[in-house]
Design a protein around this motif. Structure first.
Motif, PDB file in Angstrom:
ATOM      1  N   ASN A  46       0.755  -1.120   0.099  1.00  0.00           N
ATOM      2  CA  ASN A  46      -0.103  -0.118   0.173  1.00  0.00           C
ATOM      3  C   ASN A  46       0.942   1.118  -0.092  1.00  0.00           C
ATOM      4  OD1 ASN A  46      -2.294   1.770   0.103  1.00  0.00           O
ATOM      5  ND2 ASN A  46      -2.268   1.451   2.583  1.00  0.00           N
ATOM      6  N   SER A  47       1.562   1.467  -1.018  1.00  0.00           N
ATOM      7  CA  SER A  47       2.358   2.417  -1.356  1.00  0.00           C
ATOM      8  C   SER A  47       1.883   3.991  -1.179  1.00  0.00           C
ATOM      9  CB  SER A  47       3.249   2.438  -2.479  1.00  0.00           C
ATOM     10  OG  SER A  47       3.673   1.202  -2.343  1.00  0.00           O
ATOM     11  N   ASN A  48       1.802   4.906  -0.410  1.00  0.00           N
ATOM     12  CA  ASN A  48       1.299   6.151  -0.277  1.00  0.00           C
ATOM     13  C   ASN A  48       2.283   6.696   0.867  1.00  0.00           C
ATOM     14  OD1 ASN A  48       0.220   5.714   2.256  1.00  0.00           O
ATOM     15  ND2 ASN A  48      -1.497   4.784   1.483  1.00  0.00           N
ATOM     16  N   PHE A  49       2.176   8.234   0.859  1.00  0.00           N
ATOM     17  CA  PHE A  49       2.713   9.111   1.820  1.00  0.00           C
ATOM     18  C   PHE A  49       2.561   8.813   3.401  1.00  0.00           C
ATOM     19  CE2 PHE A  49       3.236  12.809   4.438  1.00  0.00           C
ATOM     20  CZ  PHE A  49       4.379  13.674   3.715  1.00  0.00           C
ATOM     21  N   ASP A  50       1.524   8.065   3.542  1.00  0.00           N
ATOM     22  CA  ASP A  50       1.305   7.678   4.975  1.00  0.00           C
ATOM     23  C   ASP A  50       2.259   6.610   5.515  1.00  0.00           C
ATOM     24  OD1 ASP A  50      -0.972   9.661   5.716  1.00  0.00           O
ATOM     25  OD2 ASP A  50      -2.377   8.216   4.713  1.00  0.00           O
ATOM     26  N   ASP A  51       2.476   5.741   4.375  1.00  0.00           N
ATOM     27  CA  ASP A  51       3.628   4.791   5.170  1.00  0.00           C
ATOM     28  C   ASP A  51       4.838   5.343   5.422  1.00  0.00           C
ATOM     29  OD1 ASP A  51       2.304   2.478   4.515  1.00  0.00           O
ATOM     30  OD2 ASP A  51       2.292   2.869   2.377  1.00  0.00           O
ATOM     31  N   ALA A  52       5.354   6.609   4.670  1.00  0.00           N
ATOM     32  CA  ALA A  52       6.456   7.160   5.372  1.00  0.00           C
ATOM     33  C   ALA A  52       6.365   7.537   6.582  1.00  0.00           C
ATOM     34  CB  ALA A  52       6.964   8.139   4.319  1.00  0.00           C
ATOM     35  N   ILE A  53       5.183   8.336   6.974  1.00  0.00           N
ATOM     36  CA  ILE A  53       4.862   8.970   8.271  1.00  0.00           C
ATOM     37  C   ILE A  53       4.798   7.905   9.281  1.00  0.00           C
ATOM     38  CG2 ILE A  53       3.181  10.080   9.342  1.00  0.00           C
ATOM     39  CD1 ILE A  53       4.654  11.825   7.590  1.00  0.00           C
ATOM     40  N   GLU A  54       4.094   6.864   8.976  1.00  0.00           N
ATOM     41  CA  GLU A  54       4.142   5.565  10.023  1.00  0.00           C
ATOM     42  C   GLU A  54       5.675   5.182  10.257  1.00  0.00           C
ATOM     43  OE1 GLU A  54       1.538   4.728  11.632  1.00  0.00           O
ATOM     44  OE2 GLU A  54       0.618   6.386  10.460  1.00  0.00           O
ATOM     45  N   HIS A  55       6.396   4.975   9.327  1.00  0.00           N
ATOM     46  CA  HIS A  55       7.503   4.528   9.419  1.00  0.00           C
ATOM     47  C   HIS A  55       8.364   5.456  10.328  1.00  0.00           C
ATOM     48  CE1 HIS A  55      11.609   2.979   8.973  1.00  0.00           C
ATOM     49  NE2 HIS A  55      12.208   3.929   8.403  1.00  0.00           N
ATOM     50  N   ILE A  56       8.416   6.639  10.130  1.00  0.00           N
ATOM     51  CA  ILE A  56       8.985   7.712  10.851  1.00  0.00           C
ATOM     52  C   ILE A  56       8.656   7.790  12.207  1.00  0.00           C
ATOM     53  CG2 ILE A  56       9.391  10.281  11.067  1.00  0.00           C
ATOM     54  CD1 ILE A  56       9.268  10.490   7.897  1.00  0.00           C
ATOM     55  N   GLY A  57       7.156   7.606  12.579  1.00  0.00           N
ATOM     56  CA  GLY A  57       6.751   7.525  13.826  1.00  0.00           C
ATOM     57  C   GLY A  57       6.818   8.915  14.537  1.00  0.00           C
ATOM     58  N   PHE A  58       6.352   8.894  15.695  1.00  0.00           N
ATOM     59  CA  PHE A  58       6.289  10.090  16.758  1.00  0.00           C
ATOM     60  C   PHE A  58       7.521  10.036  17.507  1.00  0.00           C
ATOM     61  CE2 PHE A  58       5.506  12.598  20.355  1.00  0.00           C
ATOM     62  CZ  PHE A  58       4.411  13.359  20.030  1.00  0.00           C
ATOM     63  N   GLY A  59       8.208  11.224  17.449  1.00  0.00           N
ATOM     64  CA  GLY A  59       9.633  11.459  17.979  1.00  0.00           C
ATOM     65  C   GLY A  59       9.626  12.932  18.247  1.00  0.00           C
ATOM     66  N   PRO A  60      11.334  13.414  18.383  1.00  0.00           N
ATOM     67  CA  PRO A  60      11.765  14.544  18.570  1.00  0.00           C
ATOM     68  C   PRO A  60      11.151  15.739  17.663  1.00  0.00           C
ATOM     69  CG  PRO A  60      13.346  13.255  18.945  1.00  0.00           C
ATOM     70  CD  PRO A  60      12.257  12.267  18.271  1.00  0.00           C
ATOM     71  N   PHE A  61      10.949  15.334  16.180  1.00  0.00           N
ATOM     72  CA  PHE A  61      10.420  16.387  15.348  1.00  0.00           C
ATOM     73  C   PHE A  61       8.758  16.697  15.859  1.00  0.00           C
ATOM     74  CE2 PHE A  61       7.748  17.349  11.696  1.00  0.00           C
ATOM     75  CZ  PHE A  61       8.348  18.429  11.248  1.00  0.00           C
ATOM     76  N   GLN A  62       7.946  15.520  16.177  1.00  0.00           N
ATOM     77  CA  GLN A  62       6.472  15.881  16.565  1.00  0.00           C
ATOM     78  C   GLN A  62       6.434  16.565  17.876  1.00  0.00           C
ATOM     79  OE1 GLN A  62       7.313  13.097  14.889  1.00  0.00           O
ATOM     80  NE2 GLN A  62       6.109  13.060  13.219  1.00  0.00           N
ATOM     81  N   TRP A  63       7.369  16.350  18.571  1.00  0.00           N
ATOM     82  CA  TRP A  63       7.422  17.142  20.077  1.00  0.00           C
ATOM     83  C   TRP A  63       7.532  18.658  19.940  1.00  0.00           C
ATOM     84  CZ3 TRP A  63       5.332  15.927  24.288  1.00  0.00           C
ATOM     85  CH2 TRP A  63       5.438  14.552  24.781  1.00  0.00           C
TER      86      TRP A  63
END
Length: 444
Positions: A46-63
């Motif tokens: 299921n290749s789409n933009f959301d796969d990249a966001i899910e792989h990146i996850g929640f971390g320092p950038f989101q904080w």
């Protein structure tokens, strides 16, 4: 494309596809974990933009983004709450009629109405970053200028322009939503919008309590606008553009660059073969984009939700002063502070329900509880102040939780190409109801 079917048009506005090769998630010679293999396999299917966001996850950038966007809500809530405290003093100083005083509040909300729609369109066309910088600058400039108003006309115009700037607050919500992974997204968005907004309301209440009696309303306006100075500086140096917005606008290289930077910041780098492409550049968002065959019924429903939320929430805020001035000798600042704290349990309920029970069920439950509290409140005009305060506490908390749930729902249901236009237009419709709840200080 002329004559294209609704399905084709929807495809043209779709999120960018993610082209994933064999080593898309490879991070070097080290062996990949089962979790990495699972993410890679799912991305291939299921290749789409959301796969990249899910792989990146929640971390320092989101904080970092949580605080950059959250402080927008805090500063804007302070600018709005200030009307409750300032208008009675303005009326007394300039000997204004009740109608003239109410007009200042009504036109401030009219400015918010226009700003909500304008900044939504502006953000979808020119990007989240430049739009947030412009709206914060507008709020700061005219907020400070209103402190040196020479009369009711200049104050009315300047506060209307402040409202215009405040109308851009919804951009922060869209930007945050576009970088959030799906896991607990609703809870995080609820916490950010609700917690920072409530903190701003509480903050403004105690500042007004300290400043107004001894130093006057002009100094209060200056102090309330000052946090925007720091916010503007932080946004200038730290605020990113939305990679999702860049992608749907055809700026593939920039979108890919931002995604790689976010991935490195969070410690989950994308592989060297990661490649992002856009099927077709999205068209400029317009109000008509919200009334396509697939979106018109959704748009009307969302507008009704916003109208309900705004009318009840600001009605509770503005009615607090009137109710307790007539019922007790309690300080209006103390009452405003206590009822503002009431928003905290409402937000906690929304956080607990929004991901487990869903956006719609959470709104329905909180609307019902708020309605029950207001029904009890209307029949208790001569009851003890403590009992009145309890039901106002319940109503304020419930509608606060429902309001933030509606924010989350609205930000998620619209596609990226018209997300802030949809959120801004819904907010603008809500502001129409806000005109009916504008402060109307009691006659002396």
């Amino acid at each position: 494309m002329a004559g294209a079917s609704p399905e084709t048009q929807a495809t043209q506005l779709a999120l960018p596809a993610l082209i994933v090769r064999q080593d898309f998630l490879s991070a070097g010679p080290a062996r990949r974990t089962r979790q990495e293999e699972h993410v890679s396999s799912r991305a291939k299917e299921n290749s789409n933009f959301d796969d990249a966001i899910e792989h990146i996850g929640f971390g320092p950038f989101q904080w970092k983004l949580v605080f950059l966007c959250g402080f927008v809500w805090m500063a804007d809530s302070m600018e709005l709450m200030i009307l409750t405290f300032v208008l009675p003093h303005v009326r007394e100083e300039w000997h204004l009629s009740r109608f003239a005083t109410s007009t200042i509040g009504a036109l401030t909300f009219a400015g918010m109405l226009g700003g909500s729609y304008f900044w939504g369109l502006f953000s979808d066309r020119f990007g989240r970053r430049v739009s947030m910088l412009a709206s914060v600058s507008c709020t700061l400039l005219f907020g400070l200028m209103s402190a040196v108003s020479t009369g009711p006309i200049s104050l009315t115009i300047l506060r209307m322009l402040v409202g215009f700037g405040v109308g851009g607050a919804s951009i922060a919500f869209s930007l945050l939503a576009e970088y959030m992974p799906s896991a607990n997204r609703g809870a995080w968005l609820t916490i950010v919008q609700g917690a920072f907004w409530t903190f701003g309301v509480i903050n403004e209440s105690w500042i007004a309590w300290v400043v107004l009696p001894n130093h006057g309303w002009r100094l209060l306006l200056v102090i309330s606008a000052l946090p925007l100075t720091l916010l503007l500086a932080l946004h200038w140096f730290l605020l990113p553009e939305s990679a999702r917005w860049l992608a749907v606008r055809g700026n593939v290289v920039q979108a890919q660059f931002f995604l790689r930077e976010v991935a490195v910041t969070n410690g989950h780098p994308l592989g060297g073969e990661f490649e992002l492409r856009v099927i077709q550049r999205a068209k400029d968002a317009e109000l008509s984009s919200l009334f396509t065959e697939k979106l018109y019924s959704l748009t009307l429903s969302v507008w009704a939700l916003w109208a309900c939320n705004v009318f009840v929430y600001y009605g509770c805020v503005m009615f607090t002063d009137t109710l307790f001035r007539k019922q007790s000798d309690w300080s209006v600042y103390a009452v405003a502070l206590i009822t503002s704290i009431a928003e905290i349990p409402g937000l906690l309920v929304a956080v607990l329900l929004i991901d487990s029970k869903g956006r719609k069920s959470t709104q329905a439950a909180l609307f019902t509880f708020c309605a029950a509290s207001l029904c009890f409140l209307t029949g208790m005009a001569r009851f003890p102040t403590g009992l009145l305060l309890f039901f106002m506490f319940c109503a304020r908390g419930a509608i606060s939780g429902a309001f933030v749930s509606t924010y989350v729902y609205t930000a998620e249901v619209y596609p990226t190409a018209c997300r802030t236009t949809g959120l801004g237009a819904a907010s603008a419709m809500g502001r129409v109801c806000l005109l009916y709840t504008s402060p109307s200080p009691r006659d002396s």
